[in-house]
Design an enzyme around this catalytic site. Structure first.
Site, short mmCIF file in Angstrom:
data_model
loop_
_atom_site.label_atom_id
_atom_site.label_comp_id
_atom_site.label_asym_id
_atom_site.label_seq_id
_atom_site.Cartn_x
_atom_site.Cartn_y
_atom_site.Cartn_z
N ASN A 109 -16.84 -28.28 48.85
CA ASN A 109 -16.07 -28.50 49.78
C ASN A 109 -16.29 -29.38 50.24
O ASN A 109 -15.64 -29.86 51.56
CB ASN A 109 -15.35 -26.99 50.18
CG ASN A 109 -14.49 -26.12 49.70
OD1 ASN A 109 -13.81 -26.63 48.59
ND2 ASN A 109 -14.44 -24.99 50.29
N THR A 242 -21.31 -19.57 48.67
CA THR A 242 -20.67 -18.92 47.45
C THR A 242 -20.72 -20.34 46.15
O THR A 242 -20.69 -20.39 45.11
CB THR A 242 -19.15 -19.43 48.30
OG1 THR A 242 -18.57 -18.73 49.29
CG2 THR A 242 -18.10 -19.10 46.57
N GLY A 243 -21.26 -21.71 46.40
CA GLY A 243 -21.63 -22.13 45.80
C GLY A 243 -22.57 -21.93 44.48
O GLY A 243 -22.76 -22.27 43.10
N TYR A 276 -17.80 -31.99 57.04
CA TYR A 276 -17.77 -30.66 55.84
C TYR A 276 -16.92 -30.22 55.18
O TYR A 276 -18.06 -29.44 54.25
CB TYR A 276 -18.56 -29.93 57.13
CG TYR A 276 -18.74 -28.37 56.52
CD1 TYR A 276 -20.32 -28.53 56.55
CD2 TYR A 276 -17.95 -27.82 56.91
CE1 TYR A 276 -20.49 -27.14 55.91
CE2 TYR A 276 -18.52 -26.17 56.23
CZ TYR A 276 -19.96 -25.98 56.12
OH TYR A 276 -20.17 -25.24 55.39
N HIS A 277 -15.71 -30.37 55.35
CA HIS A 277 -15.04 -29.60 54.39
C HIS A 277 -14.52 -30.71 54.23
O HIS A 277 -14.25 -31.33 54.65
CB HIS A 277 -14.63 -28.79 54.59
CG HIS A 277 -15.04 -27.83 54.61
ND1 HIS A 277 -14.69 -26.53 54.89
CD2 HIS A 277 -16.02 -26.75 54.01
CE1 HIS A 277 -15.11 -25.47 55.06
NE2 HIS A 277 -15.93 -25.49 54.15
N HIS A 293 -26.43 -19.39 55.82
CA HIS A 293 -26.72 -19.90 54.35
C HIS A 293 -27.94 -21.23 55.15
O HIS A 293 -28.23 -21.81 56.39
CB HIS A 293 -25.79 -20.96 54.40
CG HIS A 293 -24.38 -19.68 54.23
ND1 HIS A 293 -25.21 -18.80 53.55
CD2 HIS A 293 -22.78 -20.49 54.65
CE1 HIS A 293 -23.29 -18.39 53.01
NE2 HIS A 293 -22.60 -18.77 53.84
N1 CTP Z 1 -20.74 -26.82 50.45
C1 CTP Z 1 -21.85 -28.42 50.45
N2 CTP Z 1 -22.09 -29.15 51.56
C2 CTP Z 1 -20.68 -29.02 52.29
C3 CTP Z 1 -20.03 -28.01 52.35
C4 CTP Z 1 -19.82 -26.89 51.14
O1 CTP Z 1 -22.99 -28.21 49.27
N3 CTP Z 1 -21.02 -30.01 53.04
C5 CTP Z 1 -20.78 -25.92 48.72
C6 CTP Z 1 -21.80 -24.93 49.08
O2 CTP Z 1 -22.28 -24.43 48.11
C7 CTP Z 1 -20.46 -24.32 49.88
C8 CTP Z 1 -19.65 -24.50 48.44
O3 CTP Z 1 -19.20 -26.03 48.35
O4 CTP Z 1 -20.54 -22.74 49.80
C9 CTP Z 1 -17.73 -24.30 49.11
O5 CTP Z 1 -17.76 -24.20 50.69
P1 CTP Z 1 -17.47 -23.79 51.05
O6 CTP Z 1 -15.56 -23.41 51.96
O7 CTP Z 1 -17.35 -23.97 53.09
O8 CTP Z 1 -18.52 -22.32 51.01
P2 CTP Z 1 -19.33 -21.14 52.41
O9 CTP Z 1 -19.46 -22.26 53.66
O10 CTP Z 1 -20.30 -20.87 51.55
O11 CTP Z 1 -17.97 -20.49 52.76
P3 CTP Z 1 -18.39 -19.31 54.08
O12 CTP Z 1 -18.45 -20.01 54.57
O13 CTP Z 1 -17.11 -18.34 53.83
O14 CTP Z 1 -19.39 -18.58 54.05
#
Ligand code: CTP
Length: 319
Positions: A109, A242-243, A276-277, A293
């Site tokens: 994301n 999650t990734g 970030y997203h 993480h």
């Molecule tokens: N990711 C990434 N760099 C970012 C954001 C996300 O590499 N800036 C990757 C991560 O592997 C992440 C995946 O995309 O697990 C999905 O993003 P997200 O929805 O933010 O997942 P998580 O952080 O794993 O979810 P959570 O915060 O609920 O644990």
């Protein structure tokens, strides 16, 4: 060719930057990447020693009944009960049974996807995995829209759908679920306490509106098994994202694995800011030391695997 599996990631454990940033260890070559089938097969075999993604992707109906008590994976002292709705939505066979695909895309994301024009390329894969119900419609040029499997952490209901406080938000959530038509919706319901109600709301909507999704609830051993695999390979992750979970599981079902939207750094290779997203205003709190993480470490590991041809990380544009 002989491949030493522990050599895969040794180089990625050495640094621990206080402020994660793009550096030499993350430099990726994209022009001369070739798929390393031997290594990819070896990784699949080694992962299978720790978990069987076909089985661990979901608890099956026969193994539980309504009312059963479950201990949360990360909050061992807290428990939850298997609700009637959850029981009804447990699959009877693995949703990934006998599935094998030649080319899979896993879409993370990161904001690195914005203006990438990678949508059509992502959609051209045989199987597309997405994370946390990330929106696609408004971003399809950059992220594509096809989805075969999508994850949903319970926290998503709160973060992206305002805890379904109003009719409008319930509707939006329902539309998002409906748009998944036929794909697997993977809900880690038993990882951490606190999401019980949110999972229940989602399940109730799915049942009430007979939404066409195939729900899956990861086994209780999945997280530890995935962590165990990476620890054995010298990658000291606290809690896999999650990734990384999706990559680890996808090795079972996919020949070539392509990752998009993995970039846990606030600046791109040219020094420009990266969200970030791609779809919200969340900040980089996850890269702080209090986060469960270890995303930059995961990224360095994936970069090493990219250089070795075991997977392909796409971090540039696709035109
Ligand atoms: N990711 C990434 N760099 C970012 C954001 C996300 O590499 N800036 C990757 C991560 O592997 C992440 C995946 O995309 O697990 C999905 O993003 P997200 O929805 O933010 O997942 P998580 O952080 O794993 O979810 P959570 O915060 O609920 O644990």
């Amino acid at each position: 060719a002989h491949v030493d599996p522990t050599a895969l990631t040794r180089s990625s454990t050495d640094t621990n930057h206080p402020r994660p940033s793009y550096n030499d260890t993350t430099k990726l070559s994209s022009n001369n990447w070739t798929f390393n089938k031997t290594l990819s097969n070896l990784i699949r075999k080694n992962i299978l020693r720790f978990l069987d993604p076909e089985r661990d992707i979901s608890i099956l109906k026969g193994t539980l009944k309504p009312g059963d008590i479950i201990h949360y994976v990360f909050d061992r002292h807290s428990t939850t009960n298997i609700s009637e709705n959850l029981y009804r939505l447990l699959p009877t066979v693995s949703p990934m049974k006998n599935q094998h695909h030649r080319r899979c895309a896993i879409v993370g994301n990161s904001g690195i996807l914005l203006n990438s024009s990678c949508g059509p390329e992502i959609d051209s894969h045989d199987f597309v995995i997405r994370c946390n119900l990330a929106p696609v419609e408004e971003y399809s040029r950059d992220v594509g829209w096809r989805t075969n499997l999508v994850t949903m952490n319970p926290s998503v209901v709160q973060r992206a759908f305002q805890d379904l406080v109003s009719e409008e938000w319930r509707d939006r959530f329902l539309q998002r679920l409906r748009s998944l038509s036929g794909s697997v919706l993977w809900i880690p319901a038993f990882m951490a306490k606190g999401g019980e109600e949110r999972v229940e709301w989602a399940l109730r909507l799915i049942l009430l509106h007979t939404v066409d999704v195939r729900t899956a609830f990861p086994s209780l051993r999945l997280l530890h098994a995935v962590r165990g695999y990476w620890l054995t390979n010298n990658v000291h992750i606290k809690r896999p994202t999650t990734g990384l979970l999706m990559y680890t599981m996808a090795t079972r079902f996919c020949e070539e694995i392509h990752l998009y939207g993995f970039w846990p750094f606030p600046l791109d290779p040219q020094g420009k800011p990266v969200k970030y997203h791609y779809y919200d205003t969340l900040k980089y709190e996850y890269t702080s030391s209090s986060s469960p993480h270890t995303m930059p470490l995961e990224f360095r590991t994936l970069s090493t695997l990219h250089r070795q041809g075991a997977l392909r990380l796409h971090t540039g544009t696709c035109d």
